[in-house]
Design a protein around this motif. Structure first.
Motif, PDB file in Angstrom:
ATOM      1  N   GLU A  96       0.828  -1.207   0.000  1.00  0.00           N
ATOM      2  CA  GLU A  96       0.000   0.000   0.000  1.00  0.00           C
ATOM      3  C   GLU A  96       0.861   1.255   0.000  1.00  0.00           C
ATOM      4  OE1 GLU A  96      -3.978  -1.305   2.470  1.00  0.00           O
ATOM      5  OE2 GLU A  96      -2.082  -1.211   3.564  1.00  0.00           O
ATOM      6  N   THR A  97       1.929   1.222   0.785  1.00  0.00           N
ATOM      7  CA  THR A  97       2.834   2.366   0.838  1.00  0.00           C
ATOM      8  C   THR A  97       3.486   2.609  -0.515  1.00  0.00           C
ATOM      9  OG1 THR A  97       3.307   2.032   3.194  1.00  0.00           O
ATOM     10  CG2 THR A  97       4.923   3.276   1.918  1.00  0.00           C
ATOM     11  N   GLY A  98       3.958   1.539  -1.134  1.00  0.00           N
ATOM     12  CA  GLY A  98       4.602   1.664  -2.432  1.00  0.00           C
ATOM     13  C   GLY A  98       3.683   2.254  -3.482  1.00  0.00           C
ATOM     14  N   ARG A  99       2.413   1.885  -3.422  1.00  0.00           N
ATOM     15  CA  ARG A  99       1.438   2.401  -4.382  1.00  0.00           C
ATOM     16  C   ARG A  99       1.269   3.916  -4.220  1.00  0.00           C
ATOM     17  NH1 ARG A  99      -3.623  -1.091  -4.155  1.00  0.00           N
ATOM     18  NH2 ARG A  99      -3.905  -0.052  -2.155  1.00  0.00           N
ATOM     19  N   LEU A 100       1.221   4.394  -2.971  1.00  0.00           N
ATOM     20  CA  LEU A 100       1.053   5.819  -2.720  1.00  0.00           C
ATOM     21  C   LEU A 100       2.301   6.611  -3.117  1.00  0.00           C
ATOM     22  CD1 LEU A 100      -0.828   5.861   0.710  1.00  0.00           C
ATOM     23  CD2 LEU A 100      -1.772   6.093  -1.594  1.00  0.00           C
ATOM     24  N   LEU A 101       3.468   6.066  -2.811  1.00  0.00           N
ATOM     25  CA  LEU A 101       4.705   6.749  -3.189  1.00  0.00           C
ATOM     26  C   LEU A 101       4.825   6.854  -4.712  1.00  0.00           C
ATOM     27  CD1 LEU A 101       7.224   5.149  -0.653  1.00  0.00           C
ATOM     28  CD2 LEU A 101       6.185   7.423  -0.531  1.00  0.00           C
ATOM     29  N   GLU A 102       4.435   5.812  -5.403  1.00  0.00           N
ATOM     30  CA  GLU A 102       4.485   5.834  -6.863  1.00  0.00           C
ATOM     31  C   GLU A 102       3.481   6.822  -7.432  1.00  0.00           C
ATOM     32  OE1 GLU A 102       3.834   2.759 -10.640  1.00  0.00           O
ATOM     33  OE2 GLU A 102       3.949   1.990  -8.589  1.00  0.00           O
ATOM     34  N   LEU A 103       2.322   6.911  -6.788  1.00  0.00           N
ATOM     35  CA  LEU A 103       1.259   7.782  -7.271  1.00  0.00           C
ATOM     36  C   LEU A 103       1.607   9.256  -7.079  1.00  0.00           C
ATOM     37  CD1 LEU A 103      -1.702   8.096  -8.301  1.00  0.00           C
ATOM     38  CD2 LEU A 103      -2.419   7.938  -5.909  1.00  0.00           C
ATOM     39  N   CYS A 104       2.170   9.600  -5.917  1.00  0.00           N
ATOM     40  CA  CYS A 104       2.352  11.009  -5.559  1.00  0.00           C
ATOM     41  C   CYS A 104       3.764  11.536  -5.769  1.00  0.00           C
ATOM     42  CB  CYS A 104       1.924  11.230  -4.109  1.00  0.00           C
ATOM     43  SG  CYS A 104       0.149  11.023  -3.882  1.00  0.00           S
ATOM     44  N   GLU A 105       4.730  10.677  -5.936  1.00  0.00           N
ATOM     45  CA  GLU A 105       6.099  11.057  -6.285  1.00  0.00           C
ATOM     46  C   GLU A 105       6.708  12.108  -5.354  1.00  0.00           C
ATOM     47  OE1 GLU A 105       6.560  10.726 -10.946  1.00  0.00           O
ATOM     48  OE2 GLU A 105       4.850  12.018 -10.462  1.00  0.00           O
ATOM     49  N   PRO A 106       6.746  11.838  -4.043  1.00  0.00           N
ATOM     50  CA  PRO A 106       7.382  12.796  -3.136  1.00  0.00           C
ATOM     51  C   PRO A 106       8.892  12.822  -3.334  1.00  0.00           C
ATOM     52  CG  PRO A 106       6.885  10.776  -1.967  1.00  0.00           C
ATOM     53  CD  PRO A 106       6.263  10.636  -3.335  1.00  0.00           C
ATOM     54  N   GLN A 107       9.499  13.938  -2.969  1.00  0.00           N
ATOM     55  CA  GLN A 107      10.955  14.070  -3.070  1.00  0.00           C
ATOM     56  C   GLN A 107      11.669  13.459  -1.867  1.00  0.00           C
ATOM     57  OE1 GLN A 107      10.573  18.375  -3.491  1.00  0.00           O
ATOM     58  NE2 GLN A 107      11.685  18.240  -5.438  1.00  0.00           N
ATOM     59  N   PHE A 108      10.949  13.363  -0.732  1.00  0.00           N
ATOM     60  CA  PHE A 108      11.523  12.798   0.487  1.00  0.00           C
ATOM     61  C   PHE A 108      10.483  11.883   1.143  1.00  0.00           C
ATOM     62  CE2 PHE A 108      13.475  16.882  -0.249  1.00  0.00           C
ATOM     63  CZ  PHE A 108      14.829  16.648  -0.056  1.00  0.00           C
ATOM     64  N   TRP A 109      10.995  10.905   1.884  1.00  0.00           N
ATOM     65  CA  TRP A 109      10.120   9.982   2.612  1.00  0.00           C
ATOM     66  C   TRP A 109      10.682   9.824   4.015  1.00  0.00           C
ATOM     67  CZ3 TRP A 109      10.228   3.987   1.873  1.00  0.00           C
ATOM     68  CH2 TRP A 109       9.209   3.402   2.620  1.00  0.00           C
ATOM     69  N   LEU A 110       9.897  10.264   4.992  1.00  0.00           N
ATOM     70  CA  LEU A 110      10.254  10.104   6.396  1.00  0.00           C
ATOM     71  C   LEU A 110       9.526   8.892   6.936  1.00  0.00           C
ATOM     72  CD1 LEU A 110      11.144  13.053   5.919  1.00  0.00           C
ATOM     73  CD2 LEU A 110      10.282  13.584   8.213  1.00  0.00           C
ATOM     74  N   THR A 111      10.274   7.919   7.438  1.00  0.00           N
ATOM     75  CA  THR A 111       9.666   6.691   7.909  1.00  0.00           C
ATOM     76  C   THR A 111      10.330   6.225   9.198  1.00  0.00           C
ATOM     77  OG1 THR A 111       9.279   4.347   7.386  1.00  0.00           O
ATOM     78  CG2 THR A 111      11.188   5.376   6.382  1.00  0.00           C
TER      79      THR A 111
END
Length: 471
Positions: A96-111
């Protein structure tokens, strides 16, 4: 620099340094008490770290951090820096996370580097990994907060909130006379990944000088200890929290408790009645949705469910064909076709609604689509269907909701329940996974050939088939 970003960051920075609230405690968790001054220092420190990683005004940052002080001062740091925050629930699966990251294309990911459970307790601090994503895109519009809700085809709806929208919602909460006020103490149980907890809880408290309290676990004994020892004046949560609190036969006296507000889903009458009997406080309601923020409130529970109260200050509502609509200045959806939900400045909530004659109080009685709420978390049943339908052994599937999510399936080979569960766990958050799987030789259809999606009719047809086989 995008329109609205400086104003929102400046506004938030002003709240953090408001001289009227200096010297107060901002929040308490366990033995940790964070003052307003300490909060301001931590936000400044977090901002420095993020800027060292390259986060600047207009950066897009996906935030998927466990519920913690770390999460909150990271959000404040990003907003005061002018970044666009994409808020991801830490309970999402990697798929689910991968799908959202691919959809929205953020420049940074804080996890935090780990997934949360369905009910993950608050903590003081947690690890944060900052991942730079070279293929990400800078913010394309004025939205300061990006949130997500389940999509009927499995593709999530992407919802944008501008700085004006967020400030406006905080102002609406502030205009409600029964909301927690300066010097009061609030036990915040609502999720920080969702609008009511983040805006009605955290941002309202910051603006009003309210002291926040967080519980270290959702065990009944711990919730009552925090409420009693810290003399909380209000509890904000979802129906599941109030159902839990109402199950103690002889609760301790909570003489300072004046307010209990539920949001996120329909409040059962039994939960309302039991809590009132135990504590002498009626559960109020804050009704809204991610797309709009707060829509209507009955904070003191005067009208009782299914009533959710009167429209919040500044909110225009209407009922068309039994469905509630809300006036919005712009379409809240980004990145995807949203069918006919936003038309001519009106958003369909897809909630069944009636207006009480004379008072104008809204009553919400259910949904007109496949969206359900479980423990305050939204689930689109057709998203679950689409995941199950991708399994090679599944021929047909219908997912319905009663006391829990259940799937009715036609399969082409013997399919162990354990295999289906493993399939779902890889692709769905825990609260979306069916609790029951019913295997059928065929699924009933309507006269025009559509699959029946009524739970009672599905079980009636299943029982009828069993009786026929028994003969």
């Amino acid at each position: 620099m995008m329109t609205g970003e400086t104003d929102f960051g400046t506004w938030l920075g002003g709240l953090l340094s408001d001289p009227d609230h200096q010297g107060r405690t901002w929040a308490v968790h366990g033995q940790t008490a964070v003052s307003r001054e300490a909060l301001r220092d931590e936000v400044s420190r977090a901002r420095g770290i993020l800027e060292a990683h390259g986060v600047t005004a207009g950066s897009t940052v996906a935030v998927q951090v466990l519920p913690s002080f770390t999460l909150l001062w990271s959000l404040f740091a990003l907003w005061t820096a002018g970044a666009q925050v994409m808020l991801l629930d830490p309970r999402l699966t990697p798929a689910e996370t991968g799908r959202l990251l691919e959809l929205c294309e953020p420049q940074f990911w804080l996890t935090s580097g780990t997934s949360a459970q369905t009910f993950t307790p608050f903590r003081d601090e947690c690890e944060v990994v900052v991942e730079r994503r070279p293929a990400g895109r800078a913010a394309q519009g004025p939205h300061r907060l990006i949130q997500f809700s389940s999509g009927s085809t499995g593709l999530p709806k992407v919802i944008g909130r501008t700085g004006d929208s967020l400030r406006g919602e905080v102002a609406r909460f502030g205009l409600l006379p029964d909301m927690p006020r300066a010097g009061e103490r609030v036990l915040l149980l609502s999720s920080l990944a969702h609008s009511f907890g983040l805006i009605g809880g955290v941002l309202h408290a910051l603006a009003a000088g309210v002291e926040l309290h967080f519980a270290g676990s959702l065990r009944l004994k711990e919730l009552l200890r925090v409420a009693g020892e810290h003399r909380v004046n209000a509890v904000l949560g979802v129906p599941a929290h109030f159902d839990l609190l109402g199950r103690v036969a002889e609760p301790p006296a909570l003489p300072d408790l004046r307010l209990a507000v539920s949001g996120g889903e329909i409040l059962p009458v039994e939960t309302f009645d039991r809590f009132r009997e135990r504590y002498g406080v009626r559960i109020g309601q804050a009704y809204g949705m991610t797309e709009t923020g707060i829509i209507a409130t009955d904070l003191t529970g005067r009208d009782a469910p299914p009533a959710v109260g009167l429209p919040a200050p500044g909110m225009r509502t209407g009922v068309v064909d039994g469905t509630l609509r809300v006036r919005l200045p712009e379409n809240p959806y980004l990145h995807a076709d949203t069918d006919d939900r936003y038309v001519d400045g009106w958003l369909s909530t897809r909630d069944r609604c009636a207006v009480r004659s004379g008072s104008g109080v809204l009553e919400i009685t259910g949904r007109t689509d496949t969206m359900v709420a479980i423990g305050g978390l939204k689930v689109d049943l057709t998203e679950v269907e689409s995941v199950l339908a991708e399994h090679t052994a599944v021929v047909e599937v219908v997912v319905v909701y009663g006391e829990a999510i259940e799937a009715h399936l036609v399969v082409e080979r013997a399919l162990p329940r354990a295999e289906l569960l493993a399939w779902c766990k890889e692709r769905l958050s825990p609260h979306k996974i069916p609790k029951a799987f019913h295997f059928r030789t065929g699924l009933p259809r309507t006269s025009n050939g559509k699959l029946v999606r009524n739970r009672e009719l599905l079980h009636t047809a299943r029982e009828h088939s069993r009786r026929m086989v028994a003969r």
